[in-house]
Design a protein around this motif. Structure first.
Motif, PDB file in Angstrom:
ATOM      1  N   ILE A 138      -7.734   5.908  -0.256  1.00 64.82           N
ATOM      2  CA  ILE A 138      -8.962   5.245   0.209  1.00 64.82           C
ATOM      3  C   ILE A 138     -10.113   5.541  -0.751  1.00 64.82           C
ATOM      4  O   ILE A 138     -10.895   4.651  -1.106  1.00 64.82           O
ATOM      5  CB  ILE A 138      -9.313   5.689   1.648  1.00 64.82           C
ATOM      6  CG1 ILE A 138      -8.317   5.072   2.642  1.00 64.82           C
ATOM      7  CG2 ILE A 138     -10.736   5.287   2.018  1.00 64.82           C
ATOM      8  CD1 ILE A 138      -8.448   5.594   4.052  1.00 64.82           C
ATOM      9  N   ASN A 139     -10.216   6.809  -1.195  1.00 65.38           N
ATOM     10  CA  ASN A 139     -11.292   7.180  -2.131  1.00 65.38           C
ATOM     11  C   ASN A 139     -11.154   6.432  -3.457  1.00 65.38           C
ATOM     12  O   ASN A 139     -12.154   5.988  -4.031  1.00 65.38           O
ATOM     13  CB  ASN A 139     -11.295   8.687  -2.378  1.00 65.38           C
ATOM     14  CG  ASN A 139     -11.823   9.456  -1.181  1.00 65.38           C
ATOM     15  OD1 ASN A 139     -12.565   8.916  -0.367  1.00 65.38           O
ATOM     16  ND2 ASN A 139     -11.437  10.711  -1.063  1.00 65.38           N
ATOM     17  N   TYR A 140      -9.917   6.273  -3.945  1.00 66.71           N
ATOM     18  CA  TYR A 140      -9.707   5.524  -5.187  1.00 66.71           C
ATOM     19  C   TYR A 140     -10.099   4.056  -5.019  1.00 66.71           C
ATOM     20  O   TYR A 140     -10.668   3.451  -5.932  1.00 66.71           O
ATOM     21  CB  TYR A 140      -8.245   5.632  -5.639  1.00 66.71           C
ATOM     22  CG  TYR A 140      -7.942   6.897  -6.412  1.00 66.71           C
ATOM     23  CD1 TYR A 140      -8.552   7.143  -7.641  1.00 66.71           C
ATOM     24  CD2 TYR A 140      -7.040   7.827  -5.922  1.00 66.71           C
ATOM     25  CE1 TYR A 140      -8.280   8.303  -8.351  1.00 66.71           C
ATOM     26  CE2 TYR A 140      -6.758   8.995  -6.636  1.00 66.71           C
ATOM     27  CZ  TYR A 140      -7.385   9.221  -7.851  1.00 66.71           C
ATOM     28  OH  TYR A 140      -7.107  10.367  -8.553  1.00 66.71           O
ATOM     29  N   LYS A 197       0.838  -1.212   0.000  1.00 64.84           N
ATOM     30  CA  LYS A 197       0.000   0.000   0.000  1.00 64.84           C
ATOM     31  C   LYS A 197       0.863   1.248   0.000  1.00 64.84           C
ATOM     32  O   LYS A 197       0.606   2.216  -0.736  1.00 64.84           O
ATOM     33  CB  LYS A 197      -0.913  -0.022   1.226  1.00 64.84           C
ATOM     34  CG  LYS A 197      -1.901   1.127   1.316  1.00 64.84           C
ATOM     35  CD  LYS A 197      -1.405   2.347   2.049  1.00 64.84           C
ATOM     36  CE  LYS A 197      -1.242   2.118   3.530  1.00 64.84           C
ATOM     37  NZ  LYS A 197      -0.888   3.390   4.234  1.00 64.84           N
ATOM     38  N   GLN A 198       1.946   1.245   0.794  1.00 66.79           N
ATOM     39  CA  GLN A 198       2.832   2.405   0.866  1.00 66.79           C
ATOM     40  C   GLN A 198       3.553   2.638  -0.458  1.00 66.79           C
ATOM     41  O   GLN A 198       3.769   3.783  -0.858  1.00 66.79           O
ATOM     42  CB  GLN A 198       3.859   2.226   1.998  1.00 66.79           C
ATOM     43  CG  GLN A 198       3.245   2.208   3.396  1.00 66.79           C
ATOM     44  CD  GLN A 198       2.699   3.554   3.817  1.00 66.79           C
ATOM     45  OE1 GLN A 198       1.693   4.017   3.307  1.00 66.79           O
ATOM     46  NE2 GLN A 198       3.370   4.187   4.770  1.00 66.79           N
ATOM     47  N   LYS A 199       3.932   1.559  -1.149  1.00 70.19           N
ATOM     48  CA  LYS A 199       4.547   1.698  -2.471  1.00 70.19           C
ATOM     49  C   LYS A 199       3.627   2.480  -3.399  1.00 70.19           C
ATOM     50  O   LYS A 199       4.047   3.413  -4.077  1.00 70.19           O
ATOM     51  CB  LYS A 199       4.788   0.311  -3.098  1.00 70.19           C
ATOM     52  CG  LYS A 199       6.079  -0.353  -2.733  1.00 70.19           C
ATOM     53  CD  LYS A 199       6.204  -1.615  -3.578  1.00 70.19           C
ATOM     54  CE  LYS A 199       7.090  -2.630  -2.889  1.00 70.19           C
ATOM     55  NZ  LYS A 199       7.132  -3.887  -3.637  1.00 70.19           N
ATOM     56  N   VAL A 237      -8.690  -2.117 -11.729  1.00 76.45           N
ATOM     57  CA  VAL A 237      -9.394  -0.831 -11.879  1.00 76.45           C
ATOM     58  C   VAL A 237      -8.678   0.249 -11.068  1.00 76.45           C
ATOM     59  O   VAL A 237      -8.512   1.382 -11.538  1.00 76.45           O
ATOM     60  CB  VAL A 237     -10.876  -0.949 -11.448  1.00 76.45           C
ATOM     61  CG1 VAL A 237     -11.553   0.419 -11.445  1.00 76.45           C
ATOM     62  CG2 VAL A 237     -11.624  -1.905 -12.356  1.00 76.45           C
ATOM     63  N   LEU A 238      -8.218  -0.104  -9.866  1.00 73.68           N
ATOM     64  CA  LEU A 238      -7.482   0.852  -9.024  1.00 73.68           C
ATOM     65  C   LEU A 238      -6.234   1.361  -9.740  1.00 73.68           C
ATOM     66  O   LEU A 238      -5.978   2.571  -9.790  1.00 73.68           O
ATOM     67  CB  LEU A 238      -7.107   0.188  -7.695  1.00 73.68           C
ATOM     68  CG  LEU A 238      -6.222   1.007  -6.740  1.00 73.68           C
ATOM     69  CD1 LEU A 238      -6.930   2.287  -6.314  1.00 73.68           C
ATOM     70  CD2 LEU A 238      -5.838   0.173  -5.525  1.00 73.68           C
ATOM     71  N   LEU A 239      -5.444   0.436 -10.323  1.00 66.71           N
ATOM     72  CA  LEU A 239      -4.242   0.837 -11.051  1.00 66.71           C
ATOM     73  C   LEU A 239      -4.576   1.686 -12.270  1.00 66.71           C
ATOM     74  O   LEU A 239      -3.875   2.650 -12.575  1.00 66.71           O
ATOM     75  CB  LEU A 239      -3.440  -0.403 -11.473  1.00 66.71           C
ATOM     76  CG  LEU A 239      -2.733  -1.162 -10.346  1.00 66.71           C
ATOM     77  CD1 LEU A 239      -2.028  -2.389 -10.908  1.00 66.71           C
ATOM     78  CD2 LEU A 239      -1.719  -0.275  -9.625  1.00 66.71           C
ATOM     79  N   TYR A 284      -5.589  -4.957   2.130  1.00 69.82           N
ATOM     80  CA  TYR A 284      -5.235  -4.055   3.243  1.00 69.82           C
ATOM     81  C   TYR A 284      -6.440  -3.160   3.593  1.00 69.82           C
ATOM     82  O   TYR A 284      -6.722  -2.923   4.765  1.00 69.82           O
ATOM     83  CB  TYR A 284      -4.039  -3.202   2.868  1.00 69.82           C
ATOM     84  CG  TYR A 284      -3.667  -2.186   3.931  1.00 69.82           C
ATOM     85  CD1 TYR A 284      -2.839  -2.528   4.995  1.00 69.82           C
ATOM     86  CD2 TYR A 284      -4.159  -0.885   3.870  1.00 69.82           C
ATOM     87  CE1 TYR A 284      -2.530  -1.605   5.975  1.00 69.82           C
ATOM     88  CE2 TYR A 284      -3.844   0.041   4.845  1.00 69.82           C
ATOM     89  CZ  TYR A 284      -3.026  -0.315   5.897  1.00 69.82           C
ATOM     90  OH  TYR A 284      -2.716   0.602   6.874  1.00 69.82           O
ATOM     91  N   TYR A 285      -7.110  -2.663   2.558  1.00 71.91           N
ATOM     92  CA  TYR A 285      -8.227  -1.745   2.787  1.00 71.91           C
ATOM     93  C   TYR A 285      -9.575  -2.438   2.964  1.00 71.91           C
ATOM     94  O   TYR A 285     -10.576  -1.781   3.174  1.00 71.91           O
ATOM     95  CB  TYR A 285      -8.335  -0.750   1.626  1.00 71.91           C
ATOM     96  CG  TYR A 285      -7.294   0.340   1.676  1.00 71.91           C
ATOM     97  CD1 TYR A 285      -7.276   1.262   2.713  1.00 71.91           C
ATOM     98  CD2 TYR A 285      -6.317   0.439   0.687  1.00 71.91           C
ATOM     99  CE1 TYR A 285      -6.330   2.264   2.764  1.00 71.91           C
ATOM    100  CE2 TYR A 285      -5.367   1.443   0.729  1.00 71.91           C
ATOM    101  CZ  TYR A 285      -5.380   2.350   1.771  1.00 71.91           C
ATOM    102  OH  TYR A 285      -4.425   3.340   1.816  1.00 71.91           O
TER     103      TYR A 285
END
Length: 201
Positions: A66-68, A51-53, A82-84, A196-197
């Motif tokens: 978080i919104n993404y 997540k930090q990366k 989709v996130l990427l 993670y989320y």
């Protein structure tokens, strides 16, 4: 949580290569020391580091990421892919991938200072989501063109992803299509980020 403005090498030594954060490389000796100190990682730590990366590479705040993730969850298809795609289609990232800026923070600065046009209109929002057939050009001022030309000369791109095209003199970037996740410029397991989320969103 605010955007990270601290030492960039510190994050690279901990998380590995983050080309969007800086184009410099830390000394190999320090990397070896950190590898020897690293013990067995917990599952939580592995997910946190992935997540930090993502967060530091794209220069996002925690709330933005978080919104993404929430938007990606509601969309059709794999949440991780989709996130990427959402992150890669940001205007600041497109400028970086075209080579018009050396890093994503540099691209953000160009955009905030109103040097960039999208389809002939000034866009000063780094998170602007680009779409297929968008045309990205520098403002018609000598300073804007010089900044981009310097970046292209100092940090030339060896290969462009399929979804982008750069036309030289006058510089013009074209978004051909939504990015194929094969071309994402970061080695990351996006599923671990989604996991993670999973309890937070």
């Amino acid at each position: 949580m605010s955007r990270y403005r601290g030492p960039r090498f510190k994050k690279i030594r901990r998380l590995g290569a983050l080309p969007g954060l800086t184009n410099k490389r830390p000394r190999a000796i320090r990397d070896l020391r950190n590898q020897s100190r690293a013990g067995k990682k917990s599952q939580y730590r592995i997910r946190l580091e992935e997540k930090q990366k993502l967060r530091f590479h794209y220069g996002l705040t925690e709330n933005q990421l978080i919104n993404y993730v929430r938007i990606a969850r509601k969309a059709k298809g794999s949440t991780g892919e989709v996130l990427l795609q959402l992150l890669e289609m940001r205007l600041d990232n497109i400028l970086f991938r075209l080579g018009m800026a050396s890093t994503i923070p540099a691209a953000r600065q160009f955009i905030n200072h109103r040097h960039i046009l999208v389809n002939g209109r000034i866009v000063d929002i780094p998170s602007y989501r680009c779409k297929p057939r968008d045309i990205i050009t520098p403002k018609e001022k000598p300073k804007s063109g010089t900044l981009i030309q310097n970046s292209l000369e100092l940090f030339p791109r060896e290969e462009f992803p399929n979804h982008l095209t750069l036309h030289p003199a006058p510089y013009k970037g074209l978004v051909n299509q939504i990015i194929d996740t094969h071309w994402v410029g970061l080695k990351i397991n996006e599923l671990l980020v989604v996991e993670y989320y999973s309890r937070q969103t």
